[in-house]
Write a protein that holds these residues in place. Sequence first.
Motif, PDB file in Angstrom:
ATOM      1  N   PRO A  92       9.583  -0.787  45.400  1.00 40.53           N
ATOM      2  CA  PRO A  92       8.754   0.376  45.740  1.00 40.53           C
ATOM      3  C   PRO A  92       7.751   0.679  44.628  1.00 40.53           C
ATOM      4  O   PRO A  92       8.085   0.600  43.442  1.00 40.53           O
ATOM      5  CB  PRO A  92       9.781   1.507  45.897  1.00 40.53           C
ATOM      6  N   THR A  93       6.534   1.014  45.014  1.00 41.75           N
ATOM      7  CA  THR A  93       5.472   1.258  44.048  1.00 41.75           C
ATOM      8  C   THR A  93       4.977   2.703  44.129  1.00 41.75           C
ATOM      9  O   THR A  93       5.096   3.368  45.161  1.00 41.75           O
ATOM     10  CB  THR A  93       4.287   0.310  44.288  1.00 41.75           C
ATOM     11  N   LEU A  94       4.404   3.148  43.014  1.00 45.52           N
ATOM     12  CA  LEU A  94       3.875   4.507  42.942  1.00 45.52           C
ATOM     13  C   LEU A  94       2.532   4.586  43.651  1.00 45.52           C
ATOM     14  O   LEU A  94       1.658   3.745  43.444  1.00 45.52           O
ATOM     15  CB  LEU A  94       3.711   4.925  41.480  1.00 45.52           C
ATOM     16  N   CYS A  95       2.371   5.597  44.489  1.00 44.88           N
ATOM     17  CA  CYS A  95       1.090   5.883  45.128  1.00 44.88           C
ATOM     18  C   CYS A  95       0.788   7.364  44.971  1.00 44.88           C
ATOM     19  O   CYS A  95       1.507   8.212  45.510  1.00 44.88           O
ATOM     20  CB  CYS A  95       1.109   5.512  46.614  1.00 44.88           C
ATOM     21  N   VAL A 154      -1.121   8.414  37.014  1.00 51.67           N
ATOM     22  CA  VAL A 154      -1.656   8.287  38.370  1.00 51.67           C
ATOM     23  C   VAL A 154      -1.764   6.798  38.684  1.00 51.67           C
ATOM     24  O   VAL A 154      -2.281   6.026  37.874  1.00 51.67           O
ATOM     25  CB  VAL A 154      -3.047   8.937  38.486  1.00 51.67           C
ATOM     26  N   ALA A 155      -1.264   6.381  39.833  1.00 49.94           N
ATOM     27  CA  ALA A 155      -1.362   4.977  40.232  1.00 49.94           C
ATOM     28  C   ALA A 155      -1.584   4.881  41.734  1.00 49.94           C
ATOM     29  O   ALA A 155      -0.999   5.653  42.502  1.00 49.94           O
ATOM     30  CB  ALA A 155      -0.099   4.207  39.836  1.00 49.94           C
ATOM     31  N   PHE A 156      -2.425   3.956  42.133  1.00 46.52           N
ATOM     32  CA  PHE A 156      -2.576   3.638  43.553  1.00 46.52           C
ATOM     33  C   PHE A 156      -3.275   2.292  43.698  1.00 46.52           C
ATOM     34  O   PHE A 156      -4.069   1.877  42.852  1.00 46.52           O
ATOM     35  CB  PHE A 156      -3.352   4.727  44.319  1.00 46.52           C
ATOM     36  N   GLY A 157      -2.935   1.601  44.777  1.00 48.45           N
ATOM     37  CA  GLY A 157      -3.639   0.393  45.189  1.00 48.45           C
ATOM     38  C   GLY A 157      -4.178   0.657  46.575  1.00 48.45           C
ATOM     39  O   GLY A 157      -3.408   0.953  47.496  1.00 48.45           O
ATOM     40  N   SER A 158      -5.496   0.583  46.763  1.00 48.21           N
ATOM     41  CA  SER A 158      -6.114   1.019  48.018  1.00 48.21           C
ATOM     42  C   SER A 158      -6.457  -0.165  48.913  1.00 48.21           C
ATOM     43  O   SER A 158      -6.953  -1.196  48.448  1.00 48.21           O
ATOM     44  CB  SER A 158      -7.370   1.846  47.737  1.00 48.21           C
ATOM     45  N   PHE A 159      -6.213   0.021  50.227  1.00 43.77           N
ATOM     46  CA  PHE A 159      -6.437  -1.037  51.208  1.00 43.77           C
ATOM     47  C   PHE A 159      -6.903  -0.420  52.521  1.00 43.77           C
ATOM     48  O   PHE A 159      -6.437   0.651  52.913  1.00 43.77           O
ATOM     49  CB  PHE A 159      -5.152  -1.831  51.462  1.00 43.77           C
ATOM     50  N   THR A 160      -7.799  -1.120  53.195  1.00 39.07           N
ATOM     51  CA  THR A 160      -8.203  -0.721  54.538  1.00 39.07           C
ATOM     52  C   THR A 160      -7.243  -1.353  55.545  1.00 39.07           C
ATOM     53  O   THR A 160      -6.475  -2.259  55.194  1.00 39.07           O
ATOM     54  CB  THR A 160      -9.637  -1.185  54.837  1.00 39.07           C
ATOM     55  N   ASN A 213       4.318   3.715  52.248  1.00 41.95           N
ATOM     56  CA  ASN A 213       5.085   2.592  51.709  1.00 41.95           C
ATOM     57  C   ASN A 213       4.528   2.077  50.386  1.00 41.95           C
ATOM     58  O   ASN A 213       4.480   0.870  50.135  1.00 41.95           O
ATOM     59  CB  ASN A 213       5.146   1.447  52.733  1.00 41.95           C
ATOM     60  N   GLY A 214       4.098   3.006  49.538  1.00 37.83           N
ATOM     61  CA  GLY A 214       3.619   2.635  48.218  1.00 37.83           C
ATOM     62  C   GLY A 214       2.190   2.151  48.160  1.00 37.83           C
ATOM     63  O   GLY A 214       1.702   1.777  47.091  1.00 37.83           O
ATOM     64  N   LEU A 215       1.478   2.138  49.297  1.00 40.99           N
ATOM     65  CA  LEU A 215       0.082   1.727  49.342  1.00 40.99           C
ATOM     66  C   LEU A 215      -0.802   2.904  49.714  1.00 40.99           C
ATOM     67  O   LEU A 215      -0.379   3.796  50.469  1.00 40.99           O
ATOM     68  CB  LEU A 215      -0.125   0.614  50.375  1.00 40.99           C
ATOM     69  N   LEU A 216      -2.022   2.919  49.204  1.00 44.45           N
ATOM     70  CA  LEU A 216      -2.997   3.917  49.603  1.00 44.45           C
ATOM     71  C   LEU A 216      -3.866   3.320  50.706  1.00 44.45           C
ATOM     72  O   LEU A 216      -4.656   2.408  50.460  1.00 44.45           O
ATOM     73  CB  LEU A 216      -3.875   4.338  48.418  1.00 44.45           C
ATOM     74  N   LEU A 217      -3.687   3.816  51.929  1.00 41.87           N
ATOM     75  CA  LEU A 217      -4.477   3.349  53.061  1.00 41.87           C
ATOM     76  C   LEU A 217      -5.746   4.191  53.161  1.00 41.87           C
ATOM     77  O   LEU A 217      -5.678   5.430  53.159  1.00 41.87           O
ATOM     78  CB  LEU A 217      -3.665   3.453  54.350  1.00 41.87           C
ATOM     79  N   VAL A 218      -6.887   3.528  53.215  1.00 36.67           N
ATOM     80  CA  VAL A 218      -8.160   4.243  53.239  1.00 36.67           C
ATOM     81  C   VAL A 218      -8.917   3.887  54.511  1.00 36.67           C
ATOM     82  O   VAL A 218      -8.909   2.740  54.962  1.00 36.67           O
ATOM     83  CB  VAL A 218      -9.021   3.910  51.998  1.00 36.67           C
ATOM     84  N   ASP A 219      -9.552   4.878  55.099  1.00 43.21           N
ATOM     85  CA  ASP A 219     -10.421   4.632  56.246  1.00 43.21           C
ATOM     86  C   ASP A 219     -11.675   3.877  55.795  1.00 43.21           C
ATOM     87  O   ASP A 219     -12.082   3.983  54.633  1.00 43.21           O
ATOM     88  CB  ASP A 219     -10.852   5.959  56.880  1.00 43.21           C
TER      89      ASP A 219
END
Length: 399
Positions: free
Chosen positions: A272-275, A237-243, A321-327
Motif C-alpha cells: 500500500p502506498t501513500l496518496c 505529502v506523496a502522490f502518483g497521478s494517473f488518468t 488504492n494508493g493512486l491519485l486518479l485525475v480527470d
Amino acid sequence: MRKLNLGKFKAVFGAVIGIFLVGLLLAYIYRDDIFSHIQDPGQPFQTYQPPAAPNYASLDSWLAQPDLGVDPFTLTAKGDVFVVVPSVYRGGKHWNLPSDDLKRKRKLERIVRPNYVSPYGESGRLFAPFYRQASLYAFMTNREDAQQAQDFAYQDVKRAFEVFLRQSPPERPIVLVGHNQGSSHVQRLLIDYFQGPLKDRLAVAYVIDHPLPLDSFDGPLANLLPCNGPEETQCVVAFGSFTPKDKVIAERFLEQSLVYDGREYKAINNRPTLCINPLLWTQAEDYAPARLHLGGVAAEGLDPDMTPAPMTKQSGTQCQNGLLLVDKPNSKSLRRPLAVGAKFRTLPSNLFYEDLKQDAKRRVQNLLDAKVLPERAGPMLDDFEVEEIEDSPVIPPEE
C-alpha cells in the motif's frame, strides 16, 4: 512481354499491407517494452566508467542556487527549498547522466526549472543541484545494475544536500521536493537526515510521482508522519497521478517500482502506498471536483524570473488504492503527449503547479508560527545600555 496478373498483384499488395498493419499494432501494444529495450546501456554497471562528478562548490553544478552573499533574513521568502529534479535522461549509452551533457542541461533549464522548481520560489530560497541522475532505463528494470545506478545518483544528491545544509540557517524552515526520480532520492534524504533533530525544521516534504510505501512510517520513516491536513507541518505529502487511460503504467508503478527500505532497493510489489490528494491535502478517498483546482502550468522555456499564469479548474482528483486518479485536463497543454515512452518522460507541464506553490507557502508560515525553531538573535548591543567609564588614575602601592 508478360501480362500483369492484376488479381495476384492485389493479393500480394494486400498481404504486405496486412503485415505492415499488424506490425504497427504489435509495435503500439509493446511500445513500452520496445522503448525499454532501446534504452538498455548494454553493459554491466560494474564495468561501467561513470561520468565525472559535479563540483557543488561551483555555481555551474546547480540548476538553481540563490545569491549566497545576500542575508537570507532580508528576503521575503522565509524558508529554504531543496529540489531534486526529475528524470530527463532516457539512457541508451550511459547508466547515469554525464555532468557535461549540455543537451540535457538545457532541457532541465527549459522545462524542469520553470515547471518543477520555480513553484516553490515564494516559500524559500531555491537550491536545485544538477546530479548524475540514473537513466530512465534504471527505473524500468529490477536488475542489480539499475539499483547501483540509482544509488550512484543518490550519492550526488546527498553531497549537494550537505552543501545546502551548510548554507541554510537553523532559524529557517526547510521544504524538501522531489518529482519522479527526484522523489526516490528525497525518500532517502528523509531516512538519512530527518529521523533526528533536523525534523523540527521540516515544513513539508513532497514525494511526487514515485511510490512511497505506507509501512515506511513504521520503519525507516518512523520519526515522520503523512500530512493529513493543509495546516500540518513536519510531515510528508506523496502522490502518483494517473488518468483512467494509464492502467498499464499504474500497474507498473505499484508492482515494479524500486523503493529504498533503509538498506537496499526492492520492488514495491503492491505494498500500500501513500496518496495525499493535492486538492484536499488529506488521505481521504473523497472526490475533489475541478473547481478546487488552483491551477496547472505549461511553462516550457520561461525565464527564471517570469511567473506563469496558472490554468485553473482543469481536473478533478481522487485517491483510490494508493493512486491519485485525475480527470483528463481541459487544456491539451497539460495532458501527456502521445509518443513512444511518453508515459515515462518528464512532462513539459505541471498540473498542480499553483496548488503546490500555495501549500508550500502555507506550511512554511505555519512552522514559523508554531515557534519551534530558534529565533535569530539581534545585535548584542541592542539589549544593553552603554555607559561611558571614566579613566581612573593608577595609584602605586605604598612601600
